[in-house]
Design a protein around this motif. Structure first.
Motif, mmCIF file in Angstrom:
data_model
loop_
_atom_site.group_PDB
_atom_site.id
_atom_site.type_symbol
_atom_site.label_atom_id
_atom_site.label_comp_id
_atom_site.label_asym_id
_atom_site.label_seq_id
_atom_site.Cartn_x
_atom_site.Cartn_y
_atom_site.Cartn_z
ATOM 1 N N HIS A 21 0.806 -1.220 0.000
ATOM 2 C CA HIS A 21 0.000 0.000 0.000
ATOM 3 C C HIS A 21 0.843 1.276 0.000
ATOM 4 N N GLN A 22 2.155 1.130 0.003
ATOM 5 C CA GLN A 22 3.029 2.304 0.013
ATOM 6 C C GLN A 22 4.026 2.320 -1.136
ATOM 7 N N LEU A 23 4.282 1.189 -1.747
ATOM 8 C CA LEU A 23 5.088 1.126 -2.970
ATOM 9 C C LEU A 23 4.103 0.862 -4.107
ATOM 10 N N LEU A 24 3.733 1.924 -4.795
ATOM 11 C CA LEU A 24 2.611 1.867 -5.734
ATOM 12 C C LEU A 24 3.061 1.930 -7.186
ATOM 13 N N ASP A 25 2.100 1.646 -8.063
ATOM 14 C CA ASP A 25 2.286 1.815 -9.515
ATOM 15 C C ASP A 25 3.451 1.004 -10.071
ATOM 16 N N GLY A 26 3.700 -0.149 -9.478
ATOM 17 C CA GLY A 26 4.755 -1.021 -9.978
ATOM 18 C C GLY A 26 6.160 -0.623 -9.573
ATOM 19 N N ILE A 27 6.309 0.378 -8.724
ATOM 20 C CA ILE A 27 7.644 0.808 -8.271
ATOM 21 C C ILE A 27 8.122 -0.162 -7.190
ATOM 22 N N THR A 28 9.273 -0.770 -7.408
ATOM 23 C CA THR A 28 9.816 -1.725 -6.445
ATOM 24 C C THR A 28 10.584 -1.000 -5.344
ATOM 25 N N PHE A 29 10.855 -1.742 -4.292
ATOM 26 C CA PHE A 29 11.636 -1.152 -3.206
ATOM 27 C C PHE A 29 13.039 -0.765 -3.687
ATOM 28 N N ASP A 30 13.645 -1.608 -4.515
ATOM 29 C CA ASP A 30 14.983 -1.299 -5.025
ATOM 30 C C ASP A 30 14.971 -0.013 -5.845
ATOM 31 N N GLN A 31 13.923 0.193 -6.643
ATOM 32 C CA GLN A 31 13.830 1.422 -7.419
ATOM 33 C C GLN A 31 13.652 2.634 -6.518
ATOM 34 N N ALA A 32 12.817 2.469 -5.483
ATOM 35 C CA ALA A 32 12.611 3.570 -4.547
ATOM 36 C C ALA A 32 13.897 3.888 -3.790
ATOM 37 N N ALA A 33 14.621 2.852 -3.379
ATOM 38 C CA ALA A 33 15.885 3.062 -2.665
ATOM 39 C C ALA A 33 16.915 3.732 -3.568
ATOM 40 N N ASP A 34 16.951 3.310 -4.832
ATOM 41 C CA ASP A 34 17.866 3.946 -5.781
ATOM 42 C C ASP A 34 17.500 5.412 -5.970
ATOM 43 N N GLY A 35 16.205 5.706 -6.067
ATOM 44 C CA GLY A 35 15.766 7.095 -6.205
ATOM 45 C C GLY A 35 16.135 7.926 -4.991
ATOM 46 N N LEU A 36 16.004 7.345 -3.798
ATOM 47 C CA LEU A 36 16.393 8.066 -2.589
ATOM 48 C C LEU A 36 17.875 8.406 -2.609
ATOM 49 N N GLY A 37 18.695 7.453 -3.024
ATOM 50 C CA GLY A 37 20.127 7.729 -3.109
ATOM 51 C C GLY A 37 20.442 8.857 -4.071
#
Length: 339
Positions: free
Chosen positions: A140-156
C-alpha cells in the motif's frame, strides 16, 4: 649297539633285528601329511582380504570429485576435468548432485562442523546494510509497480542531488545523510504538468536521527529533481491528533497553471504525523475514498482522482474505540481548498 654282535645271536638273526630297528626308527621320523584343507582355507581368507582392500581403494578413488564447481554472481562453471561425479554408496550409485545441491550440502556440513581448527572468517556486510528501511505496508506504500529497489535507488539519487547543489558556505545547508538513515514511506508515479513536464515517480522518506527529516523528491529519466525537505518535529506546536504535512500538497496537486485541466486519472498522496491516540484514519478526495496506512508516527494516504477538484483531501482520525479525534474540516491550519 656298539658295533659288536649280541651274545648268542647268529648272523641272520642279527641282521633281521637291525633291519627291524631301522624300520621302526624310520616310522618315528616320518613327516606328517600335508594339511591341504587348512592351507586352502588360509588362501581363501587372504584372497578375500586383498579383494576388500582393493574395493575400498576403488571406492575412495570414486569419491574424489572429478568436477569442481564455482558459485558466484549467479553463474555456475564446471572445470574442464569432466562432469560432476557419481558417488558410490554401499556399492550402489547415488544420484548425481547438481552444483546448487552440492553447495547446499557443503554449507550444511560446514555449519555443523567444529570451527576450532581455524579462526572464523570476518563477516561481510550484507548488500542491504546501506539500504533504507522498508515501509510498514509495501503493498500500500510502494505503488504503480515501483519496487523497493527502485525507490531506494531514487532516494540515493535525491541525497546526491542535495550534495551536488549545495551552495558554497551556505548556512542553511543541511547534510541529509545516507539512505540507510531513512525509512521509505511512499513511492508512487508523478504526473507531469505545464510547470514541470514529464512523468516520473515520487519518493518520500523520513529519518529520526541525528535530526528528524522528511524528504519528498521527484525522479525523472533516472535523475533527481524537485527535492523538498523539512526538519524537526512534524507536529510543531499543533495540538491536534493529526497534522498533515504542509508541503505534501505537491503530492496531491498539479500545477496551478493547469487548474481545471489536470491530467486524469491522477495518482495522488498526502502524508503527515499522527499521535498515539489515533488508531485508524480515513481519507476521501474528489468524492472517492482512498487508503490510509499508519507507519511509525506517519500517516500515508493515497488514491486515484478521476475528476477535476477544487477541495483538498478530507482526512479523519479515530481512536481505538472508534471515536472521532480529528477532522480536517475543523483544522484551522489545514488548507481545505486548492489554490
Amino acid at each position: 649297539m656298539s658295533g659288536q654282535k649280541q651274545a648268542g645271536a647268529t648272523e641272520p638273526e642279527f641282521e633281521a633285528r637291525v633291519r627291524a630297528l631301522l624300520a621302526g626308527d624310520a616310522s618315528l621320523v616320518r613327516p606328517s601329511a600335508v594339511p591341504y584343507p587348512e592351507i586352502r582355507r588360509r588362501g581363501v581368507l587372504e584372497r578375500r582380504r586383498r579383494l576388500a582392500v582393493g574395493g575400498a581403494a576403488l571406492a575412495a578413488l570414486a569419491a574424489v570429485p572429478v568436477g569442481a564447481y564455482a558459485l558466484g554472481g549467479g553463474s555456475t562453471t564446471t572445470s574442464p576435468a569432466g562432469p560432476s561425479p557419481t558417488v558410490l554408496t554401499s556399492g550402489r550409485p547415488a544420484p548425481t548432485l547438481s552444483a546448487s545441491a552440492s553447495a547446499s550440502a557443503s554449507a550444511s556440513a560446514s555449519a555443523s562442523a567444529p570451527t576450532s581448527a581455524s579462526p572464523p572468517a570476518p563477516s561481510t556486510p550484507s548488500a542491504t546494510s546501506t539500504a533504507p528501511a522498508r515501509p510498514a505496508s509495501p503493498a500500500h506504500q510502494l505503488l504503480d509497480g515501483i519496487t523497493f529497489d527502485q525507490a531506494a535507488d531514487g532516494l540515493g539519487k535525491c541525497l546526491d542531488y542535495n550534495k551536488a547543489h549545495r551552495l558554497p558556505k551556505d548556512p542553511a545547508y543541511i547534510d541529509l545523510g545516507r539512505p540507510a538513515d531513512y525509512r521509505i514511506i511512499l513511492a508512487m508515479r508523478s504526473t507531469g504538468d505545464s510547470n514541470a513536464p514529464g512523468d516520473g515517480y515520487f519518493v518520500v522518506a523520513v529519518r529520526q536521527k541525528p535530526t528528524p527529516v522528511r524528504l519528498i523528491c521527484t525522479v525523472k529519466d533516472g535523475k533527481a529533481e524537485g527535492l523538498n525537505t523539512s526538519g524537526g518535529d512534524p507536529f510543531g506546536d499543533a495540538g491536534t491528533a493529526v497534522v498533515p504535512d504542509i508541503n505534501s500538497g505537491k503530492l496531491y496537486q498539479q500545477s496551478v497553471i493547469d487548474k481545471g485541466n489536470w491530467k486524469l486519472p491522477f495518482r495522488w498522496g498526502i502524508i503527515g504525523g499522527y499521535r498515539a491516540s489515533v488508531a485508524t484514519m480515513t481519507v476521501s478526495y474528489g468524492g472517492d475514498a482512498g487508503e490510509v496506512v499508519l507507519d511509525h508516527g506517519w500517516f500515508v494516504a493515497t488514491g486515484t482522482l478521476h475528476k477535476q477538484v477544487t477541495a483538498a483531501p478530507h482526512l479523519k482520525g479515530y481512536d481505538a474505540a472508534g471515536k472521532l479525534v480529528y477532522d480536517s474540516d475543523h483544522d484551522a491550519s489545514y488548507e481545505k481548498t486548492l489554490p
